[in-house]
Design a protein around this motif. Structure first.
Motif, PDB file in Angstrom:
ATOM      1  N   ILE A 493       0.712  -1.011   0.337  1.00  0.00           N
ATOM      2  CA  ILE A 493      -0.003  -0.105   0.066  1.00  0.00           C
ATOM      3  C   ILE A 493       0.746   1.342   0.007  1.00  0.00           C
ATOM      4  O   ILE A 493       2.025   1.627   1.327  1.00  0.00           O
ATOM      5  CB  ILE A 493      -0.682  -0.035   1.353  1.00  0.00           C
ATOM      6  CG1 ILE A 493      -2.159  -1.652   1.784  1.00  0.00           C
ATOM      7  CG2 ILE A 493      -1.796   1.100   1.350  1.00  0.00           C
ATOM      8  CD1 ILE A 493      -2.019  -1.775   2.255  1.00  0.00           C
ATOM      9  N   ASN A 495       0.549   5.645   0.239  1.00  0.00           N
ATOM     10  CA  ASN A 495      -0.724   6.171   0.732  1.00  0.00           C
ATOM     11  C   ASN A 495       0.312   7.533   0.083  1.00  0.00           C
ATOM     12  O   ASN A 495       1.496   7.680   0.160  1.00  0.00           O
ATOM     13  CB  ASN A 495      -0.933   6.777   1.883  1.00  0.00           C
ATOM     14  CG  ASN A 495      -1.411   4.965   2.885  1.00  0.00           C
ATOM     15  OD1 ASN A 495      -2.483   4.958   2.114  1.00  0.00           O
ATOM     16  ND2 ASN A 495      -0.996   4.930   3.065  1.00  0.00           N
ATOM     17  N   ASP A 504       2.217   9.622  -8.948  1.00  0.00           N
ATOM     18  CA  ASP A 504       1.806   8.298  -9.374  1.00  0.00           C
ATOM     19  C   ASP A 504       2.304   7.629 -10.513  1.00  0.00           C
ATOM     20  O   ASP A 504       3.129   6.778 -10.585  1.00  0.00           O
ATOM     21  CB  ASP A 504       0.285   8.874 -10.089  1.00  0.00           C
ATOM     22  CG  ASP A 504      -0.478   7.456  -9.986  1.00  0.00           C
ATOM     23  OD1 ASP A 504      -1.194   6.976  -9.217  1.00  0.00           O
ATOM     24  OD2 ASP A 504      -0.892   7.622 -10.965  1.00  0.00           O
ATOM     25  N   THR A 519      -2.013  -1.245  -4.220  1.00  0.00           N
ATOM     26  CA  THR A 519      -2.862  -0.596  -3.254  1.00  0.00           C
ATOM     27  C   THR A 519      -2.262   1.138  -3.557  1.00  0.00           C
ATOM     28  O   THR A 519      -2.119   1.328  -2.753  1.00  0.00           O
ATOM     29  CB  THR A 519      -3.406  -0.803  -2.694  1.00  0.00           C
ATOM     30  OG1 THR A 519      -3.776  -2.540  -3.014  1.00  0.00           O
ATOM     31  CG2 THR A 519      -5.055  -0.349  -2.170  1.00  0.00           C
ATOM     32  N   LYS A 520      -2.626   2.083  -4.310  1.00  0.00           N
ATOM     33  CA  LYS A 520      -2.642   3.392  -4.075  1.00  0.00           C
ATOM     34  C   LYS A 520      -3.155   3.792  -3.748  1.00  0.00           C
ATOM     35  O   LYS A 520      -4.651   3.926  -4.036  1.00  0.00           O
ATOM     36  CB  LYS A 520      -1.680   3.962  -5.576  1.00  0.00           C
ATOM     37  CG  LYS A 520      -0.334   3.463  -6.311  1.00  0.00           C
ATOM     38  CD  LYS A 520      -0.393   3.804  -7.632  1.00  0.00           C
ATOM     39  CE  LYS A 520      -1.526   3.570  -8.500  1.00  0.00           C
ATOM     40  NZ  LYS A 520      -0.538   3.856 -10.039  1.00  0.00           N
ATOM     41  N   SER A 521      -3.734   5.149  -2.901  1.00  0.00           N
ATOM     42  CA  SER A 521      -4.422   6.226  -2.429  1.00  0.00           C
ATOM     43  C   SER A 521      -3.434   7.774  -2.696  1.00  0.00           C
ATOM     44  O   SER A 521      -2.760   7.260  -1.916  1.00  0.00           O
ATOM     45  CB  SER A 521      -4.551   5.936  -0.813  1.00  0.00           C
ATOM     46  OG  SER A 521      -5.599   6.995  -0.515  1.00  0.00           O
ATOM     47  N   GLU A 523      -4.621  10.007  -1.219  1.00  0.00           N
ATOM     48  CA  GLU A 523      -4.180  10.816  -0.191  1.00  0.00           C
ATOM     49  C   GLU A 523      -3.371  11.131   1.145  1.00  0.00           C
ATOM     50  O   GLU A 523      -2.913  10.613   0.925  1.00  0.00           O
ATOM     51  CB  GLU A 523      -5.620  11.310   0.985  1.00  0.00           C
ATOM     52  CG  GLU A 523      -7.262  10.947   0.837  1.00  0.00           C
ATOM     53  CD  GLU A 523      -7.475  10.446  -0.776  1.00  0.00           C
ATOM     54  OE1 GLU A 523      -7.048   9.025  -0.490  1.00  0.00           O
ATOM     55  OE2 GLU A 523      -8.261  10.191  -1.504  1.00  0.00           O
ATOM     56  N   GLN A 594     -10.098  15.479   0.165  1.00  0.00           N
ATOM     57  CA  GLN A 594     -10.913  14.263   0.847  1.00  0.00           C
ATOM     58  C   GLN A 594     -12.050  13.814  -0.064  1.00  0.00           C
ATOM     59  O   GLN A 594     -12.797  14.703  -0.320  1.00  0.00           O
ATOM     60  CB  GLN A 594     -11.234  14.682   1.726  1.00  0.00           C
ATOM     61  CG  GLN A 594      -9.507  14.884   3.334  1.00  0.00           C
ATOM     62  CD  GLN A 594      -9.629  15.047   4.740  1.00  0.00           C
ATOM     63  OE1 GLN A 594     -10.499  16.089   5.131  1.00  0.00           O
ATOM     64  NE2 GLN A 594      -9.848  14.209   5.593  1.00  0.00           N
TER      65      GLN A 594
END
Length: 694
Positions: A493, A495, A504, A519-521, A523, A594
């Motif tokens: 993961i 973040n 990214d 898994t990219k987030s 925020e 958000q």
């Protein structure tokens, strides 16, 4: 990854197998994993006791990190000539000797209250001398959704307020609250915040009659059961159930003496041992329950019953009912029992001033502070961009022997924290080794920080951004290792991938070689130290291999870790650090909004957008400290910024985060609210337009 740190012989032996596919040859991989393992085994050993704040174990961990930074050639003299960024953390509250309290009537007659019998100061409050007028405010609840407000029609500014615990109509399942189950208005923190918002200068909690009777009923039931069993045993074995079990051996070590042979009864005449011991146990249980029933008829809360401290300045006391009933009777007011019944009848508030009556006394609470320290090492860059810096960090504290934060309540075992976050610290040290042994120095400086106090609310990272080694305006990005030790099914993961324009795509590019299932987030906010930096508008990346059943339990041990997985994560992060350091221009910060989450009617709180600074609350007069504001939030658009302390929200006084949360719920989306903040010693008034809930 580069091999510049390898000895020539090792480099040659590894060259052929490494030319084909893997980024690291088997021998080098084994060497890295051995280093990672040594670090984790030491930090997560029982010897370090879980690295809790204020313990010898965390001090040993800090010294170890200092030595490791120094051995790898980092500059460790950047903070007052050393590596430690020191600050203090409050760990425990204790009541100082000499606490007094009394109720004084209009004629000046004092009714002293006995400490520990009729009143106790509560750790959730503050200290000092007090002499305050008094008011009764029922349950101290403001609940617009239920059409109920104990503060309606009464001004409690500067007064000591008497508040009943729990809620009205607790026996009514159809009440506007939750009946027998507590609603959000029942907790001490909620009542205390509501009192502060309405200007109260002190709070006195008293246990409600419903709670008392419920507790007494439970105790009486258990007493009846014990007495019944004792009576049955007495009927079945009268001699055995008599006081004294006849089983003492007169052992001199227990203070007895050996009986004469003539005093020893024949075996047939002695009571049966098991029955006698059971009878004594039952008598002890009966005695305990009788004492508990006596105490529970007018109970007094203990010092830490409402919490171990909230940073508030106003006194908070627990009182028994009897002294308050005396005051009410002297004023011709109904008793507490009657008032509770009248409130329940509606429910309808029955609040009023206590004319002429004052609460006087003095309380001092000692907050036991423990020294804490971030450990900082600097790898200087070379060239025209060397004044810019990347921060790479991991927190090295954990939970000690449990308590606050443990997911195994009541456990006093060592919480070793192998994944959380010895794994991240080991990855940090390996990144130090890789970057410090490059043949070509990096164009930008790298600041390595082992943070402390993360488990108590990101305290170490909050301290760093207040007092950075490299100014924040010269800080390019922050990379954070937290819980990278349990790589499973190849899932990593990341973040913060949206916090810089480049992140990214760069993560995807690096992953072509490292081949994680990503898994990219996007925020930048989350429950780890990178949040402190993103709150200051810096790009961040947090690397994380996920939660697991051992999270914050004693079972988070080395044997459950995937050490090769840690090596792979470390390699990827090191290459990302090089990419950021070598970029011609600094990465471009992005304010990631958000995501909006559909909110049900149970949480109508409008959206404000402040980010709390959990290390910055300083009491009722200090306000609610924020470390930053969420991008494109109402707070950001109104001009609030990190370092502000909110002291008023509309007409409500704000002392801490709880007060702010409670006050915010009294407004609706679209409301224009005047906010007073303290900024640089000055009071600044700002108007904020609230958004719908997020």
């Amino acid at each position: 990854m580069p091999f510049h740190g390898l000895r020539p012989a090792v480099w040659v032996s590894c060259l052929a197998p490494c030319l084909t596919a893997p980024p690291v040859c088997a021998e080098e991989a084994a060497s890295v994993e051995a280093r990672l393992g040594r670090t984790i085994r030491f930090l997560a050993s029982d010897e370090l006791g879980g690295r809790g704040l204020g313990t010898p174990g965390i001090d040993r961990a800090a010294e170890y990190l200092h030595r490791e930074f120094e051995a790898r050639g980092l500059q460790t003299n950047t903070i007052d000539g050393g590596p430690f960024q020191r600050f203090e953390v409050t760990l425990k509250s204790e009541l100082a000797d000499g606490a007094t309290a009394a109720l004084v009537d209009a004629d000046g007659r004092q009714r002293p209250l006995r400490l520990g019998r009729e009143f106790n100061p509560l750790a959730v409050g503050g200290g000092g001398d007090f002499d305050l007028p008094m008011a009764f405010v029922g349950y101290g609840i403001t609940a617009p959704e239920a059409g109920y407000d104990d503060y309606a029609g009464i001004d409690v500014t500067g007064k000591a307020v008497v508040i009943l615990r729990h809620e009205p109509q607790q026996a009514n399942p159809h009440s506007p609250f939750n009946g027998a189950d507590n609603s959000e208005h029942a907790p001490f923190s909620k009542k205390l915040s509501n009192a502060v918002q309405h200007g109260a200068a002190a709070v006195m909690f008293v246990t409600d009659r419903y709670e008392i009777e419920k507790r007494l009923a439970q105790l009486r039931k258990r007493l009846d059961a014990a007495e019944g069993e004792l009576a049955k045993l007495s009927a079945e074995s009268p001699t055995a159930a008599e006081p004294g079990d006849g089983e003492s051996n007169g052992d001199a070590t227990s203070g007895g003496s050996q009986p004469a042979k003539s005093d020893v009864k024949p075996a047939a005449d002695r009571p049966r041992g098991n029955a006698a011991r059971r009878a004594n146990t039952l008598r002890a249980i009966v005695s305990v329950f009788r004492k508990r029933i006596d105490r529970s008829s007018d109970p007094l809360l203990g010092f830490t019953r409402a919490g171990d401290g909230s940073g508030r300045d106003l006194p908070v006391l627990a009182l028994t009912r009897a002294p308050l009933d005396e005051v009410l009777e002297s004023l011709g007011k109904p008793s507490l029992d009657t008032l509770e019944a009248e409130i329940d009848d509606g429910p309808s508030p029955q609040s009023f001033d206590l004319p002429g009556v004052r609460l006087v006394g003095s309380v001092e609470i000692d907050r036991q502070a423990a020294p804490a320290a971030n450990v900082v090492g600097v790898l200087p860059g070379e060239g025209p961009l060397a004044d810019e810096a990347i921060v790479i960090g991991a927190h090295y504290d954990h939970l000690g022997r449990g308590g606050l934060g443990s997911t195994k309540p009541g456990s006093r075992e060592v919480h070793n924290g192998a994944d959380d976050n010895a794994s991240g610290v080991a990855a940090l040290l390996e990144t130090v080794r890789v970057l410090s042994t490059r043949q070509e120095p990096l164009p930008r400086t790298v600041v390595f920080v082992a943070f402390t106090g993360e488990e108590r609310g990101l305290l170490g990272s909050a301290e760093y951004v207040r007092n950075p080694v490299v100014p924040l305006e010269k800080t390019v990005a922050m990379l954070n290792f937290d819980m990278v030790g349990r790589l499973a099914e190849n899932k990593l993961i990341v973040n913060g991938t949206g916090t810089a324009e480049e992140f990214d795509a760069w993560i995807d590019e690096l992953n072509e070689k490292h081949a994680f299932s990503l898994t990219k987030s996007p925020e930048g906010f989350g429950p780890s130290d990178h949040s402190s930096f993103y709150a200051r508008q810096l790009p961040v990346l947090h690397f994380f291999t996920g939660l697991h059943p051992e999270y914050h339990k004693p079972e988070d041990d080395f044997g459950l870790l995937n050490v090769p997985g840690i090596r792979r994560v470390t390699a990827m992060v090191g290459e990302m650090a090089v990419k950021i350091a070598e970029a011609p221009a600094r990465v471009a910060y992005v304010a990631v909004e958000q995501p909006r989450i559909a909110m049900g009617p149970g949480d109508p709180r409008p959206y404000f957008g402040s980010i709390p600074d959990l290390s910055g609350g300083t009491g009722a007069a200090g306000g609610y400290a924020i470390s930053g504001v969420a991008p494109r939030s109402p707070a950001a658009e109104a001009g609030l910024k990190g370092g502000d302390k909110i002291t008023r929200l509309g007409e409500y006084t704000i002392g801490n985060l709880d007060d702010f949360d409670g006050a915010l719920r009294k407004f609706s989306a679209g409301d224009k609210v005047k906010v007073v903040v303290r900024r640089g010693g000055q009071a600044v008034e700002i108007e904020v337009i609230l958004d719908p809930p997020r």
